[in-house]
Design a protein around this motif. Structure first.
Motif, PDB file in Angstrom:
ATOM      1  N   ARG A  12       0.793  -1.221   0.000  1.00  0.00           N
ATOM      2  CA  ARG A  12       0.000   0.000   0.000  1.00  0.00           C
ATOM      3  C   ARG A  12       0.827   1.272   0.000  1.00  0.00           C
ATOM      4  N   TYR A  13       2.085   1.180   0.383  1.00  0.00           N
ATOM      5  CA  TYR A  13       2.870   2.403   0.568  1.00  0.00           C
ATOM      6  C   TYR A  13       3.068   3.175  -0.729  1.00  0.00           C
ATOM      7  N   ALA A  14       3.236   4.484  -0.575  1.00  0.00           N
ATOM      8  CA  ALA A  14       3.557   5.341  -1.713  1.00  0.00           C
ATOM      9  C   ALA A  14       4.961   5.014  -2.202  1.00  0.00           C
ATOM     10  N   ALA A  15       5.205   5.286  -3.476  1.00  0.00           N
ATOM     11  CA  ALA A  15       6.506   4.980  -4.076  1.00  0.00           C
ATOM     12  C   ALA A  15       7.643   5.673  -3.338  1.00  0.00           C
ATOM     13  N   PHE A 123       9.532  22.660  -5.356  1.00  0.00           N
ATOM     14  CA  PHE A 123      10.367  22.612  -6.555  1.00  0.00           C
ATOM     15  C   PHE A 123      10.704  21.222  -7.092  1.00  0.00           C
ATOM     16  N   CYS A 124      10.667  20.189  -6.243  1.00  0.00           N
ATOM     17  CA  CYS A 124      11.223  18.904  -6.697  1.00  0.00           C
ATOM     18  C   CYS A 124      10.167  17.916  -7.170  1.00  0.00           C
ATOM     19  N   ASP A 125      10.266  17.526  -8.428  1.00  0.00           N
ATOM     20  CA  ASP A 125       9.526  16.378  -8.947  1.00  0.00           C
ATOM     21  C   ASP A 125      10.413  15.146  -8.793  1.00  0.00           C
ATOM     22  N   PRO A 126       9.787  13.953  -8.749  1.00  0.00           N
ATOM     23  CA  PRO A 126      10.595  12.731  -8.714  1.00  0.00           C
ATOM     24  C   PRO A 126      11.583  12.712  -9.886  1.00  0.00           C
ATOM     25  N   GLY A 142      17.599  13.468   3.831  1.00  0.00           N
ATOM     26  CA  GLY A 142      16.267  12.952   4.146  1.00  0.00           C
ATOM     27  C   GLY A 142      15.183  13.671   3.363  1.00  0.00           C
ATOM     28  N   VAL A 143      15.295  14.987   3.297  1.00  0.00           N
ATOM     29  CA  VAL A 143      14.305  15.785   2.566  1.00  0.00           C
ATOM     30  C   VAL A 143      14.276  15.407   1.089  1.00  0.00           C
ATOM     31  N   PHE A 144      15.445  15.362   0.462  1.00  0.00           N
ATOM     32  CA  PHE A 144      15.466  15.132  -0.984  1.00  0.00           C
ATOM     33  C   PHE A 144      15.115  13.680  -1.319  1.00  0.00           C
ATOM     34  N   SER A 145      15.439  12.771  -0.415  1.00  0.00           N
ATOM     35  CA  SER A 145      15.020  11.392  -0.610  1.00  0.00           C
ATOM     36  C   SER A 145      13.487  11.285  -0.564  1.00  0.00           C
ATOM     37  N   ALA A 146      12.857  11.968   0.417  1.00  0.00           N
ATOM     38  CA  ALA A 146      11.388  11.950   0.496  1.00  0.00           C
ATOM     39  C   ALA A 146      10.761  12.587  -0.737  1.00  0.00           C
ATOM     40  N   ALA A 147      11.479  13.539  -1.342  1.00  0.00           N
ATOM     41  CA  ALA A 147      10.967  14.188  -2.559  1.00  0.00           C
ATOM     42  C   ALA A 147      11.314  13.375  -3.804  1.00  0.00           C
ATOM     43  N   GLN A 148      11.964  12.231  -3.628  1.00  0.00           N
ATOM     44  CA  GLN A 148      12.383  11.366  -4.738  1.00  0.00           C
ATOM     45  C   GLN A 148      13.299  12.101  -5.726  1.00  0.00           C
ATOM     46  N   ALA A 149      14.070  13.047  -5.199  1.00  0.00           N
ATOM     47  CA  ALA A 149      15.086  13.718  -6.019  1.00  0.00           C
ATOM     48  C   ALA A 149      16.415  12.996  -5.809  1.00  0.00           C
ATOM     49  N   THR A 150      17.318  13.142  -6.761  1.00  0.00           N
ATOM     50  CA  THR A 150      18.634  12.516  -6.673  1.00  0.00           C
ATOM     51  C   THR A 150      19.664  13.564  -6.269  1.00  0.00           C
ATOM     52  N   VAL A 151      20.390  13.285  -5.189  1.00  0.00           N
ATOM     53  CA  VAL A 151      21.434  14.215  -4.748  1.00  0.00           C
ATOM     54  C   VAL A 151      22.758  13.840  -5.413  1.00  0.00           C
TER      55      VAL A 151
ATOM     56  N   ARG B 121       1.767  11.201   2.966  1.00  0.00           N
ATOM     57  CA  ARG B 121       3.096  10.994   2.395  1.00  0.00           C
ATOM     58  C   ARG B 121       3.448   9.517   2.320  1.00  0.00           C
ATOM     59  N   VAL B 122       3.042   8.809   3.374  1.00  0.00           N
ATOM     60  CA  VAL B 122       3.418   7.398   3.450  1.00  0.00           C
ATOM     61  C   VAL B 122       2.551   6.544   2.523  1.00  0.00           C
TER      62      VAL B 122
END
Lengths: 413, 413
Positions: A12-15, A123-126, A142-151, B121-122
């Protein structure tokens, strides 16, 4: 935490949950906070230096005189009075009305952390690419990971981000990076400061390539060797979003920070914040307002500077006294942290259990990279433990490093 | 807010920003808070009823005795002591250890709003379908819009959600709905309570169709006609996430709420919360702990119940006294709100400017729907204004409704 390890919700979890992992640092804190352990792992300011009796009176007055309002909801953007005071605080470091800073463009947040999260939401799309120092602040990962952005990390040296490395990273990126996240002053985790000439270069490179800049500045007022260079935001309002906080200059437990952003972006930040938390605490905002208005807050910042300088010196001196010759470390002019390079062949994360056994804690460098780097480094905090505890901690840690180096040599034979 | 209306960042925003719009309610509050206006638009609890001198002493003691800790960072999940106390509070309404509730499974949040945002979010990917009462809490619409989920409203009547309508909505959905978001007790905005037999039906339907349930319960302790039915969560730990808050039973300005969730989900909520805010305020948590431990908080809840009952009666009586015959409204047994159906042909949003001119404010029903419905309804608050102000406000509002009805009839001829 107790309970079953079975997870009935896996399908059930979000991607975005797939990329989330518990921060190594937070998991470590539970162990490192035991009293027998000298923790060089934390990031706490030294709140015991605050004038608690005066603060107790201040809070009592606040509740008695303004309690009805301070215990209610407030506007999502934060209190008007506090936003004015935030502009006065920023003016101290050069971000003033000539930089285009105005209370209208400040959004009060639950620490700078929420400000950063709001910027990522806006600002961040996956799949977006975000540049950051290597190493960088763990909370930003943590923030950018939750936003599915690549650091993507950009190399730094003793003068901070290397402009040529920044430009090369932008050019080499498979898609145009959207953001540069940077802590230019007394960086967490390295303590390194971006030099003034490089600040102009970094701004120029980002402007030329259309990369927006998030300037995170929690430590800028905690310099103890003269003033740091002006914030990036002081010299351009264009494409730079500034994050500030009262966590290090007053009290982290209040969770009051802010974002300074141009009007169009600010409106979106306010909407995103209302969806996230409705509004920040009216009480903790009122407490910051009272503190700034009625107490000698600049003098208190000076007291923190003196205290942290003494502790940094204790850390640097004991590192020089105890550590093996082939170890190096940064020499920060402010902030809370020193970043150390271990002797070759020693892995900071693998060494941690031995260190905890010897009753000393640090944060392995791997926590500050998105890509697994940092095994040869560690972060050491000097703001919270006393100078004596710091010396004792480094003495213990040096023993662990020396033993680990001997084992390495034994098995290398 | 000032500044240019030009937006230099339009091509940079994340996709989720497209669906975000400023809440009508929040925009309205700025106008409605003017002193000459009787605001029936708010949702503020009546904090003036709190014992401010005693609270002032409590805060002073807290800072003096525990300031060093209360002004620091704390664990992302929230303080252990407060999570234990939250379980004691929940036990009052039937969610106890026999329901499988444990302090380990509580995550302290910045109001229940953050708890809801963390659950979204989850669990929510873009395009996911979320069911909710029609009308529903405006802040939930903001959360699900930011998560790019689609809210589908389910019809309700005087006994709450209609089970047949719920099942029909699930069956008719183009993809299986992931969540049901519900405020089953003294709902915002209607004041309606889901009946006990329907609670069992709703749980059964959701379990059969694999729909997870978010139970938002900010008003459950604010009943003034006997106890409400037991929370959904009291009778099943399976697939029900429970949101609670101290905003209505103590003080909204502290921003302390919580989520109760099974261990696997709780871990993800904690990680998501750390990415969002690092940790909740140690100070406001400590304040709630002190308040619950040292002050007669249950007695204070009773005082709120008595006060709100008196004000609800003032609202219901004056509606009956002043409003046209063809208008109807709910008769809440608790909470803060009454929901009124306007005479046919009158649009609540279009009527608002006339109401503000007559110095009375309400929230148009359209704010509580994702689909533009609600034009024939309005929400009226009775917790904040005094009984006399409520009567005066309804008198003014009845004049506006009557005039608007006359205009409607004139133009209909």
């Amino acid at each position: 935490m107790s309970g079953t390890t079975l997870d009935d919700y896996t399908d059930r979890y979000a991607a975005r949950i797939g990329g989330m992992a518990q921060s190594e640092i937070r998991a470590l804190f539970a162990v490192a906070s035991r009293p027998e352990i000298v923790s060089l792992a934390g990031g706490n300011p030294y709140t015991a230096a605050l004038p608690l009796p005066e603060l107790a009176d201040m809070f009592a007055r606040l509740i008695r005189d303004q309690g009805t309002e301070a215990l209610l909801y407030c506007p999502g953007q934060g209190s008007t009075r506090l936003r004015e005071q935030i502009c006065e605080v920023m003016a101290d470091s050069g971000i003033d009305s000539t930089s285009g800073a105005s209370p209208d463009d400040v959004v009060v947040t639950v620490g700078a952390q929420q400000g950063l999260d709001l910027l990522a939401r806006v600002f961040c799309d996956p799949g977006d690419i975000v540049l950051a120092e290597g190493p960088t602040y763990v909370g930003a990962l943590g923030v950018f990971s939750a936003a599915q952005a690549t650091v993507v990390h950009v190399e730094m040296d003793a003068d901070g981000l290397i402009p040529e490395a920044l430009e090369a990273a932008i050019v080499a990126s498979p898609r145009p990076p959207k953001l540069l996240y940077t802590v230019p002053t007394y960086q967490n985790p390295t303590g390194v400061t971006l030099s003034a000439p490089r600040r102009a270069e970094v701004l120029d490179i980002c402007a030329r390539h259309g990369v927006l800049v998030i300037e995170d500045d929690p430590y800028g007022m905690l310099g103890f060797e003269g003033d740091p260079p002006r914030p990036l935001r002081a010299d351009t309002g264009d494409g730079v979003f500034y994050l500030g906080t009262f966590s290090k200059i007053f009290a982290a437990g209040l969770r009051v920070g802010w974002v300074l952003a141009p009007p169009a972006v600010r409106d979106k930040l306010v909407m995103a914040s209302e969806a996230q938390i409705l509004c920040p605490s009216a009480l903790t905002q009122a407490a910051v307002t009272e503190y700034l208005a009625t107490m000698p807050w600049r003098q208190q910042v000076k007291a923190f500077q003196v205290l942290y300088r003494e502790r940094r010196d204790a850390l640097l001196e004991s590192l020089a006294d105890y550590m093996p010759q082939d170890m190096t470390w940064t020499r920060p002019g402010g902030g809370l942290f020193v970043w150390a390079d271990l002797p070759p062949g020693i892995h900071s994360k693998k060494m941690l259990p031995a260190a905890l056994t010897q009753r000393v804690a640090y944060v392995p460098g791997t926590g500050f990279y998105a890509n697994g780097d940092g095994g040869g480094q560690m972060r050491l905090n000097f703001s919270f433990p006393s100078a004596d505890r710091i010396r004792e901690g480094v003495r213990r840690l040096a023993g662990v490093v020396t033993t680990t180096a001997e084992l390495r040599d034994t098995f290398a034979r």
